[in-house]
Design an enzyme around this catalytic site. Structure first.
Site, PDB file in Angstrom:
ATOM      1  N   THR A 191     -12.146  -6.332   4.557  1.00  0.00           N
ATOM      2  CA  THR A 191     -12.164  -7.033   3.270  1.00  0.00           C
ATOM      3  C   THR A 191     -12.239  -6.052   2.110  1.00  0.00           C
ATOM      4  OG1 THR A 191     -13.270  -8.720   1.944  1.00  0.00           O
ATOM      5  CG2 THR A 191     -14.690  -7.354   3.287  1.00  0.00           C
ATOM      6  N   ARG A 192     -11.715  -6.500   0.942  1.00  0.00           N
ATOM      7  CA  ARG A 192     -11.854  -5.723  -0.292  1.00  0.00           C
ATOM      8  C   ARG A 192     -12.444  -6.608  -1.389  1.00  0.00           C
ATOM      9  NH1 ARG A 192      -6.665  -7.892  -2.103  1.00  0.00           N
ATOM     10  NH2 ARG A 192      -7.303  -7.653  -4.258  1.00  0.00           N
ATOM     11  N   HIS A 196     -17.865 -14.856   0.684  1.00  0.00           N
ATOM     12  CA  HIS A 196     -18.522 -16.125   0.403  1.00  0.00           C
ATOM     13  C   HIS A 196     -18.616 -16.931   1.708  1.00  0.00           C
ATOM     14  CE1 HIS A 196     -18.208 -14.981  -3.747  1.00  0.00           C
ATOM     15  NE2 HIS A 196     -16.912 -14.786  -3.610  1.00  0.00           N
ATOM     16  N   HIS A 199     -15.713 -16.991   4.255  1.00  0.00           N
ATOM     17  CA  HIS A 199     -15.530 -15.784   5.075  1.00  0.00           C
ATOM     18  C   HIS A 199     -16.518 -15.757   6.239  1.00  0.00           C
ATOM     19  CE1 HIS A 199     -14.254 -14.633   0.947  1.00  0.00           C
ATOM     20  NE2 HIS A 199     -13.221 -14.164   1.609  1.00  0.00           N
ATOM     21  N   ARG A 285      -4.811 -14.964   6.041  1.00  0.00           N
ATOM     22  CA  ARG A 285      -3.656 -15.293   5.207  1.00  0.00           C
ATOM     23  C   ARG A 285      -3.416 -14.153   4.212  1.00  0.00           C
ATOM     24  NH1 ARG A 285      -2.268 -17.389   0.541  1.00  0.00           N
ATOM     25  NH2 ARG A 285      -0.584 -18.931   0.535  1.00  0.00           N
ATOM     26  N   ARG A 430     -12.943  11.107 -38.153  1.00  0.00           N
ATOM     27  CA  ARG A 430     -12.238  12.341 -38.540  1.00  0.00           C
ATOM     28  C   ARG A 430     -13.252  13.470 -38.768  1.00  0.00           C
ATOM     29  NH1 ARG A 430      -6.677  13.337 -38.323  1.00  0.00           N
ATOM     30  NH2 ARG A 430      -5.716  11.313 -38.016  1.00  0.00           N
TER      31      ARG A 430
END
Ligand code: PPS
Length: 568
Positions: A191-192, A196, A199, A285, A430
């Site tokens: 997983t990346r 939740h 999963h 998926r 500046r």
């Protein structure tokens, strides 16, 4: 019985001291973050059977038909790119030191080959299209050097990671642990993203189906640009781990640089997990999908990755556990694979985009979707809009009233309180940041990018940056916007007071000097001002007082949710 080790590329302990002596006379290359990721997995056996960075025959084989010259299956080219200039300083047959970006020596490489890749072919074959909407294609064309070096690698030291050491395991570390724990069958989950409930449901089912233990194996090296940072994710994973049945599940971080190559990447991930001692690997998926292409379509079909891994099932040495997307079925109060939902049942899901919106707006995130401790972690790094930092970026001619309005807004924001405010006025910058710069296009751009950088840091850390330079060029303004928008709020305010009015006021007497030719490259006189195309607000001080202008800005901030949470 000892566990079966995967071959590593590190020098044997008795050779190491000699190697450290020898490298003093060798040329060196400082590796990029992605190259360090690749090197780490080469050295620790994560990329076995590779023994170094690919030479041309292996590279061509991998690009054309996913095979090394030996015939072994390998879907992603692991190459060491350098610039033409660097390659000109190297000689075939010599040894070089590979160092991390801080100069720490990590490995020695035999420069056996130098070759020029066909990047368009690489993009088409590996990623399916030479399309700059693909993050790895962008990387290939914008960051990858023109020449690839091929040759064997001898490891000196592992790259150092100061974070989350307790969760980092090499392939042989995991093999040893699985052996010790008696885990004969292990199903890995890649997983990346934060995890939740869906999963957890999916991975528990995968483990039950395969009668295996579970390894949550998230990537923390490099993922898709824009992903949740890995510090937050790992805290979420730590929270999620408490929700798995005892003794069944472990978590290890994988320092992989993902390519988002969909089907090829799935196959690569499977081989990497086999090297880490896993027997099964979940492919869900749209595995490692990069999102939409430049035509607005998905790069790969949702189940292309599963088909690809299936095709090579007999030779990969690890078994795929294919999974459909999981959805929450309201009537059953349960997660179910989408293909098992009946027509009359109500499917609930919160997409990644919807989740981000709810976090941003401080809205509720349902318990059926995630665990309160995970949401708590996400909220810490994704505060609602009214707690995020923002930048007010004024642009307009000299004397248009930028500084006056900026000062008025600053005072009003200080009066409201809540966030620190920093004013980066043109003249102040500046003087303090850019005193050596002229008013050439190049120097003006540099000046604006410096301001943008400082404002981005302030925004990232929850403060308010008020910038008021002339910023005459559209492309530079949009670079600053791109830098800051992902970190918080960004409001471009065009102070559109006309040249005639500015010149008529001429408070500093600069227009008169510019007309007399005493000041060169003066904006509006003999230097361009490109009209902003994307400003959130346009104000003309010939028509309104500074107080009115400041109020307009506050109202705009309010409507963007940046000032206070909704009370209605
Ligand atoms: S830029 O283009 O954004 O980098 O310019 P900036 O740093 O905002 O300019 C700050 C002030 O420099 C004065 N000044 C000039 N402006 C434009 N062109 C030339 N050649 C020039 N020389 C000096 C000018 O007063 C700018 O201040 P403001 O506050 O805009 O009047």
């Amino acid at each position: 019985m000892a566990f079966e080790r995967v071959p590593e590329l590190y020098a044997a302990p008795n050779e190491r001291a000699e190697l450290l002596e020898k490298i003093k006379d060798m040329p060196s290359i400082d590796l990029s973050a992605r190259q360090v990721c690749d090197l780490e997995l080469l050295m620790n056996g994560g990329f076995a059977p590779l023994t170094g960075f690919l030479g041309q025959a292996d590279y061509d084989g991998v690009v054309e038909n996913m095979r090394l010259a030996s015939g072994a299956l390998w879907p992603i080219p692991i190459t060491l790119d350098v610039s033409e200039k660097v390659s000109e300083g190297l000689t075939l047959g010599e040894q070089i030191v590979l160092r991390d970006p801080e100069g720490v020596p990590l490995a020695v490489m035999d420069v056996e080959e130098m070759y020029t890749p066909d990047k368009v072919r690489e993009a088409e074959m590996i990623y399916g299209a030479n399309d700059m909407a693909h993050p790895a294609v962008r990387y290939l064309h914008n960051q990858t050097g023109a020449v690839y070096l091929g040759g064997a690698v001898t490891g000196i030291d592992e790259p150092v990671h100061y974070d989350y050491r307790q969760h980092r395991y090499t392939p042989n570390d995991l093999r040893r642990l699985f052996h010790k724990w008696g885990w004969r069958r292990v199903v890995a989950f890649q997983t990346r993203n934060p995890l939740h409930r869906a999963h957890v449901e999916l991975t528990v089912r995968a483990a039950q189906q395969t009668e295996a233990n579970l390894l949550i194996h998230p990537v923390v090296g490099m993922t898709k640009p824009g992903d949740v940072d890995h510090f937050t994710r790992v805290r979420c994973y730590e929270a999620v781990m408490r929700h798995y049945p005892d003794q069944t599940t472990a978590m290890a971080l994988l320092h992989l640089a993902m390519r988002m190559a969909g089907p090829r990447e799935a196959l690569w991930h499977a081989l990497i997990r086999k090297n880490h001692g896993c027997t099964h690997f979940v492919v869900g998926r749209d595995h490692a999908g990069p999102g939409k292409n430049s035509q607005g379509e998905d790069f790969y079909g949702p189940y292309d990755a599963q088909e690809m891994v299936n095709k090579y099932a007999d030779e990969i040495g690890i078994e795929m556990v294919p999974f459909q997307a999981m959805v929450y079925v309201q009537e059953r109060a349960q997660y179910v694979p989408i293909n098992e939902v009946k027509d009359d049942e109500t499917k609930l899901n919160i997409s990644g985009t919807e989740l981000r919106r709810r976090l941003r707006e401080g809205l509720e995130i349902d318990e059926w979707f995630s665990y309160p401790d995970v949401v708590h972690e996400l909220r810490k790094t994704h505060p609602p809009r009214d707690k995020q930092g923002f930048t007010l970026f004024f642009t307009g001619l000299s004397g248009s009233g930028k500084s006056t309005i900026a000062n008025a807004v600053m005072v009003k924001l200080l009066e409201t309180g809540g966030r620190p405010v920093t004013l980066l006025d043109g003249d102040l910058v500046r003087k303090n940041l850019s005193s050596e710069l002229t008013f050439s296009k190049e120097h003006r751009d540099l000046n604006i990018l410096r301001i943008g950088y400082v404002a981005s840091e302030i925004t990232k850390n929850g403060g308010i940056a008020i910038c008021a330079p002339i910023a005459p060029y559209e492309s530079t303004r949009s670079q600053v916007r791109d830098l800051i928008e992902p970190l918080g709020g960004f409001l471009e305010i065009h102070v559109a007071t006309s040249l005639e009015v500015c010149e008529g006021r001429d408070r500093k007497g600069l227009y008169a000097k510019a007309r007399a030719g005493l000041i060169k490259e003066f904006t509006g006189i003999d230097d361009p001002y490109e009209m902003p195309k994307n400003a959130e607000l346009v104000l003309d001080t010939a028509e309104m007082s500074p107080d009115e202008a400041a109020h307009k800005i506050l109202l705009k901030l309010e409507s963007m949710g940046l000032l206070s949470a909704r009370k209605y």
